[in-house]
Design a protein around this motif. Structure first.
Motif, short mmCIF file in Angstrom:
data_model
loop_
_atom_site.label_atom_id
_atom_site.label_comp_id
_atom_site.label_asym_id
_atom_site.label_seq_id
_atom_site.Cartn_x
_atom_site.Cartn_y
_atom_site.Cartn_z
N ASP A 1 31.31 -40.66 -12.52
CA ASP A 1 30.52 -40.27 -13.69
C ASP A 1 29.36 -41.24 -13.86
OD1 ASP A 1 29.70 -39.96 -16.57
OD2 ASP A 1 31.30 -38.47 -16.49
N VAL A 2 28.18 -40.69 -14.15
CA VAL A 2 26.99 -41.53 -14.35
C VAL A 2 27.24 -42.59 -15.43
CG1 VAL A 2 24.60 -41.51 -15.16
CG2 VAL A 2 25.37 -39.80 -13.50
N SER A 3 28.04 -42.24 -16.44
CA SER A 3 28.31 -43.17 -17.54
C SER A 3 29.15 -44.38 -17.11
CB SER A 3 29.01 -42.45 -18.70
OG SER A 3 30.30 -42.01 -18.29
N ASN A 4 29.74 -44.33 -15.92
CA ASN A 4 30.53 -45.45 -15.42
C ASN A 4 29.66 -46.61 -14.93
OD1 ASN A 4 32.77 -43.08 -13.88
ND2 ASN A 4 33.02 -44.09 -15.85
N TYR A 5 28.35 -46.38 -14.85
CA TYR A 5 27.44 -47.38 -14.29
C TYR A 5 26.55 -47.97 -15.39
CZ TYR A 5 28.71 -45.19 -9.85
OH TYR A 5 29.41 -44.69 -8.78
N SER A 6 26.40 -49.28 -15.36
CA SER A 6 25.46 -49.97 -16.22
C SER A 6 24.89 -51.15 -15.45
CB SER A 6 26.13 -50.45 -17.51
OG SER A 6 27.05 -51.50 -17.23
N TYR A 7 23.82 -51.70 -15.94
CA TYR A 7 23.24 -52.90 -15.32
C TYR A 7 24.29 -54.01 -15.30
CZ TYR A 7 18.98 -55.59 -14.09
OH TYR A 7 18.01 -56.31 -13.44
N ARG B 1 8.25 -43.11 -13.96
CA ARG B 1 8.76 -42.20 -15.00
C ARG B 1 9.10 -40.84 -14.41
NH1 ARG B 1 8.32 -44.35 -20.00
NH2 ARG B 1 6.91 -46.14 -20.26
N LEU B 2 8.27 -40.39 -13.49
CA LEU B 2 8.55 -39.11 -12.82
C LEU B 2 9.83 -39.20 -11.97
CD1 LEU B 2 4.92 -38.20 -11.70
CD2 LEU B 2 6.23 -37.16 -13.56
N TRP B 3 9.99 -40.33 -11.29
CA TRP B 3 11.19 -40.54 -10.47
C TRP B 3 12.43 -40.57 -11.35
CZ3 TRP B 3 14.25 -40.34 -6.62
CH2 TRP B 3 15.28 -41.26 -6.42
N LYS B 4 12.34 -41.23 -12.48
CA LYS B 4 13.47 -41.32 -13.41
C LYS B 4 13.88 -39.92 -13.90
CE LYS B 4 14.69 -43.45 -17.86
NZ LYS B 4 14.20 -44.36 -18.93
N ALA B 5 12.91 -39.11 -14.23
CA ALA B 5 13.20 -37.75 -14.69
C ALA B 5 13.82 -36.92 -13.58
CB ALA B 5 11.93 -37.09 -15.21
N PHE B 6 13.30 -37.07 -12.37
CA PHE B 6 13.84 -36.32 -11.24
C PHE B 6 15.30 -36.68 -10.99
CE2 PHE B 6 14.77 -36.12 -6.67
CZ PHE B 6 14.54 -34.77 -6.42
N ALA B 7 15.61 -37.98 -11.00
CA ALA B 7 16.97 -38.43 -10.74
C ALA B 7 17.95 -37.93 -11.78
CB ALA B 7 17.01 -39.96 -10.67
N SER B 8 17.47 -37.83 -13.01
CA SER B 8 18.36 -37.43 -14.10
C SER B 8 18.58 -35.92 -14.15
CB SER B 8 17.78 -37.89 -15.44
OG SER B 8 17.71 -39.30 -15.49
N HIS B 9 17.55 -35.14 -13.79
CA HIS B 9 17.60 -33.71 -14.09
C HIS B 9 17.57 -32.79 -12.88
CE1 HIS B 9 17.18 -34.87 -18.25
NE2 HIS B 9 16.02 -35.45 -18.01
N PHE C 1 20.93 -45.15 -11.37
CA PHE C 1 20.08 -46.34 -11.26
C PHE C 1 18.73 -46.24 -11.98
CE2 PHE C 1 21.68 -49.18 -7.56
CZ PHE C 1 22.13 -50.12 -8.47
N PRO C 2 17.94 -45.17 -11.78
CA PRO C 2 16.62 -45.15 -12.42
C PRO C 2 16.67 -45.30 -13.94
CG PRO C 2 16.72 -43.50 -10.70
CD PRO C 2 18.11 -44.02 -10.86
N ALA C 3 17.69 -44.72 -14.57
CA ALA C 3 17.80 -44.81 -16.03
C ALA C 3 18.24 -46.19 -16.50
CB ALA C 3 18.78 -43.75 -16.53
N LEU C 4 18.73 -47.03 -15.60
CA LEU C 4 19.19 -48.36 -15.97
C LEU C 4 18.08 -49.41 -15.91
CD1 LEU C 4 22.65 -48.50 -14.12
CD2 LEU C 4 22.15 -47.76 -16.47
N VAL C 5 16.92 -49.05 -15.35
CA VAL C 5 15.80 -49.99 -15.30
C VAL C 5 15.28 -50.22 -16.72
CG1 VAL C 5 13.47 -50.39 -14.44
CG2 VAL C 5 15.15 -49.22 -13.00
N PRO C 6 15.18 -51.47 -17.17
CA PRO C 6 14.66 -51.72 -18.53
C PRO C 6 13.21 -51.25 -18.65
CG PRO C 6 15.79 -53.66 -17.69
CD PRO C 6 15.65 -52.71 -16.53
N THR C 7 12.96 -50.36 -19.59
CA THR C 7 11.60 -49.85 -19.82
C THR C 7 11.12 -50.09 -21.23
OG1 THR C 7 12.52 -47.65 -20.32
CG2 THR C 7 11.81 -48.07 -18.04
#
Length: 299
Positions: A88-94, A158-166, A208-214
């Motif tokens: 599960d994606v929620s199992n991962y954090s920085y 930002r485009l890469w982050k959206a692609f990875a998520s959706h 991973f992309p969503a875990l990058v501090p933005t």
């Protein structure tokens, strides 16, 4: 937490990857794989991969450094390669990645480490080196950074982050090819796909992309700022080895050269290639490592 483990048969006969497998439980029931080549008594060179690759990325560099008499360790981050994969994606954090990697470092009791890192290997590795600075002797960064969320991120990220998520389709091998200037063979692309037999196995890569501090208030921002306070006093060798064709990390090398004292007077270099410079310029990247180690021996 449901944990997936890729069948070893998927890794049989991968091109240019003859390395023996080593495993370590980083928490009960969660196994991390790592390559460990070269003399066991030699000072370690730790090579950290990023997103969405695995230790296969360093396959052309590991033998060059090991055959020169150095111990080379290349772990697969949890969720990647031969390491276990929480489903599960929620199992991962920085922080969870930091905890897993720290457990690996401390259990193997690695000291006098040369860190080689790129992409998420830098997000984790630079903080790891800062938090355990007595274990590290030098840092070599290729196409990576330690973000705190205090600076704007490129639109391409930002485009890469959206692609990875959706995106319903997350083609790992093709993603690596997009970040590589040379054409990968079908067998090499298949090797990057090998850890992920079904979409369930890709949760770590998607996370991973969503875990990058933005943003400044990101969960990892405070700890990364604290790591920067250490790096701003870092006087051990710090070498940047970026590539000429990476739109995401471009300019990060000069930023770190200005901010980290250990970067002053070092032989920083720009190599030809895309984001995955280990694929485009592996021999040249390995030479940077070997020259840095040779300079220490001559000092």
């Amino acid at each position: 937490m449901r944990i997936l483990r890729t069948d070893e048969a998927r890794f049989a006969g991968l091109p240019d990857y003859p390395f023996s497998a080593h495993y370590l439980d980083v928490e009960p029931g969660l196994r991390m794989h790592y390559v460990d080549e070269g003399p066991a008594h030699a000072a370690p060179v730790v090579m950290l991969h990023g997103e969405p690759s695995w230790s296969y990325l360093y396959r052309h560099m590991i033998p060059l450094v090991a055959e020169a008499g150095h111990r080379v360790l290349a772990p697969d981050l949890i969720g990647f390669g031969k390491s276990d994969k929480p489903a599960d994606v929620s199992n991962y954090s920085y922080d969870s990645h930091m905890n897993w990697l720290t457990h690996w470092l401390e259990t193997l009791d690695l000291t006098n480490v040369t860190l080689v890192c790129q992409n998420w290997g830098s997000l984790l590795g630079l903080r790891l080196a800062a938090e355990h600075h007595r274990r590290f002797s030098r840092i070599i960064v290729g196409n990576g950074m330690l973000p705190t969320g205090d600076n704007r991120v490129p639109v391409v990220f930002r485009l890469w982050k959206a692609f990875a998520s959706h995106s319903p389709w997350f083609p790992i091998g093709r993603i690596v090819q997009l970040g590589t200037e040379r054409s990968l063979s079908p067998a090499e692309i298949a090797a990057y796909e090998a850890p992920f037999p079904t979409p369930d196995y890709k949760a770590g890569a998607r996370a991973f992309p969503a875990l990058v501090p933005t943003s400044p208030n990101d969960p990892a921002s405070a700890a990364n700022r604290e790591a920067w306070r250490v790096l701003e006093k870092w006087r051990k060798p710090f070498i940047t080895c970026f590539s000429s064709g990476d739109p995401i990390t471009r300019g990060g090398d000069r930023y770190m050269q200005r901010r980290i004292p250990g970067a002053f007077g070092q032989p920083h270099i720009t190599l030809n290639g895309g984001h995955f410079l280990q694929e485009d310029s592996p021999r040249q990247f390995a030479r940077v490592i070997l020259d840095a180690l040779k300079a220490e021996m001559a000092a």
